[in-house]
Design an enzyme around this catalytic site. Structure first.
Site, PDB file in Angstrom:
ATOM      1  N   SER A  99       0.823  -1.148  -0.047  1.00 22.51           N
ATOM      2  CA  SER A  99      -0.031   0.013   0.063  1.00 22.51           C
ATOM      3  C   SER A  99       0.863   1.182   0.055  1.00 22.51           C
ATOM      4  O   SER A  99       1.754   1.522  -0.824  1.00 22.51           O
ATOM      5  CB  SER A  99      -1.237   0.032   1.201  1.00 22.51           C
ATOM      6  OG  SER A  99      -2.013   0.750   1.030  1.00 22.51           O
ATOM      7  N   ASP A 134     -10.085  -3.518  -5.823  1.00 25.29           N
ATOM      8  CA  ASP A 134      -9.526  -2.886  -4.801  1.00 25.29           C
ATOM      9  C   ASP A 134     -10.494  -1.688  -4.272  1.00 25.29           C
ATOM     10  O   ASP A 134     -10.361  -0.974  -5.105  1.00 25.29           O
ATOM     11  CB  ASP A 134      -8.075  -2.362  -4.689  1.00 25.29           C
ATOM     12  CG  ASP A 134      -7.345  -1.939  -3.681  1.00 25.29           C
ATOM     13  OD1 ASP A 134      -8.032  -1.420  -2.652  1.00 25.29           O
ATOM     14  OD2 ASP A 134      -6.050  -2.279  -3.474  1.00 25.29           O
ATOM     15  N   HIS A 174      -7.867  -5.048  -0.923  1.00 30.83           N
ATOM     16  CA  HIS A 174      -6.631  -4.601  -0.467  1.00 30.83           C
ATOM     17  C   HIS A 174      -5.598  -5.094   0.080  1.00 30.83           C
ATOM     18  O   HIS A 174      -6.240  -5.387   1.322  1.00 30.83           O
ATOM     19  CB  HIS A 174      -7.075  -3.158   0.138  1.00 30.83           C
ATOM     20  CG  HIS A 174      -5.915  -2.099   0.222  1.00 30.83           C
ATOM     21  ND1 HIS A 174      -5.383  -1.405  -0.837  1.00 30.83           N
ATOM     22  CD2 HIS A 174      -5.183  -1.691   1.162  1.00 30.83           C
ATOM     23  CE1 HIS A 174      -4.533  -0.620  -0.382  1.00 30.83           C
ATOM     24  NE2 HIS A 174      -4.316  -0.990   0.820  1.00 30.83           N
TER      25      HIS A 174
END
Length: 302
Positions: free
Chosen positions: A121, A246, A274
């Site tokens: 991320s 996502d 995610h």
């Protein structure tokens, strides 16, 4: 979902701390401490926004790295290790100073050890920026997972629909850690009453992240810190993993719109969420695909 499946997951980690040139520190979590002159491969992990070594995806990847026979070391972004840092500056999506310092430190101590980087991320965007900006880095390969490579679109996406639940969770954590620094008089420029009213990530970045780190505005920060414009400059094999579903990333803006060099792979999974990517036929015994794909990819170069 993966977070709840793995809430009782355990891994024994060794903690250490590095003093930084600006009189602060970086906290590290290792699967094992390397011996002097070790040639065992080292994989550096960067977590996501407000994550840590306790995050489910971090523990899972550290376990997979250990099982591969390598050494895993997670670098906590400042303020994320469980103890406050000394200065007001925290971290952001384009801040490569600490990973550059750690990477040089590792190379000086363990020059014989092959090295790779894995970023989740926000940490994936930091890895992207770092590899593109520092062509003399010590890494043989890298994997970037679910990175917000276009920060402007991601900020808009997380403020829509059900993603707003996750946005509230993150913004509340960011506000709490910032208010601690305000109370310690480390961020005198931040107005606590205005900060309390912030609800969206864009507003937090505009009020805190941007000015504290020398950006003119949230939009200036997003433009200058995004990984997508520089990803083609990465000079080692790099695997980008993205899920089309996502809920926090804008699929249309994340996917590269220009051809990438042959040593850079951009894989898009139809499902994965995610940093989830749970698969398998038994819901009580799920398979965490990232922990298979990442070591398999890196093993080609380590």
């Amino acid at each position: 979902m993966a977070k709840y499946f793995r809430k009782h997951q355990r891994i024994a980690l060794h903690k250490s701390s590095l003093e930084t040139p600006d009189d602060d520190f970086i906290d590290l979590a290792w699967t094992e401490l390397p011996e002097r002159n070790s040639a065992k491969p080292i994989v550096v992990i960067l977590h996501g926004l407000e994550g840590s070594a306790d995050s489910h995806y971090a523990k899972g990847m550290l376990t997979a790295i250990k099982n591969a026979g390598w050494i895993g070391v997670l670098m906590h972004f400042r303020g994320c290790s469980g103890r406050p840092n000394r200065h007001g500056r925290s971290y952001h999506s384009g801040d490569t100073r600490d990973i550059n310092f750690l990477s040089n430190w590792l190379q000086n101590l363990y020059p014989q050890a092959p090295k790779a980087a894995v970023g989740f991320s926000l940490g994936g965007n930091v890895v992207t920026r770092y590899l593109a900006e520092h062509q003399d880095h010590p890494y043989q390969a890298a994997t970037v997972i679910c990175a917000p490579l276009d920060l402007t679109s991601c900020s808009r996406r997380i403020a829509k629909g059900s993603s707003r639940i996750y946005q509230k969770y993150l913004v509340d954590m960011l506000k709490a850690s910032t208010l601690v620094k305000v109370e310690q008089q480390l961020l005198p420029e931040i107005n606590p009453s205005r900060l309390e009213k912030v609800k969206e990530l864009w507003d937090f970045d505009h009020m805190v992240t941007a000015p504290v780190n020398g950006f003119a505005s949230a939009e200036d920060y997003y433009q200058r810190a995004s990984g997508k414009p520089v990803m083609a400059k990465i000079n080692v094999p790099c695997l980008f993993i993205h899920a089309a579903d996502d809920p926090f990333l804008d699929h249309q803006h994340i996917v590269p719109d220009q051809p990438l060099p042959e040593h850079i792979d951009f894989e898009i999974s139809e499902k994965g969420g995610h940093v989830g990517f749970i698969t398998g036929n038994n819901p009580l015994n799920p398979i965490y695909w990232l922990e298979q794909r990442t070591p398999a990819y890196l093993s080609q170069f380590l």
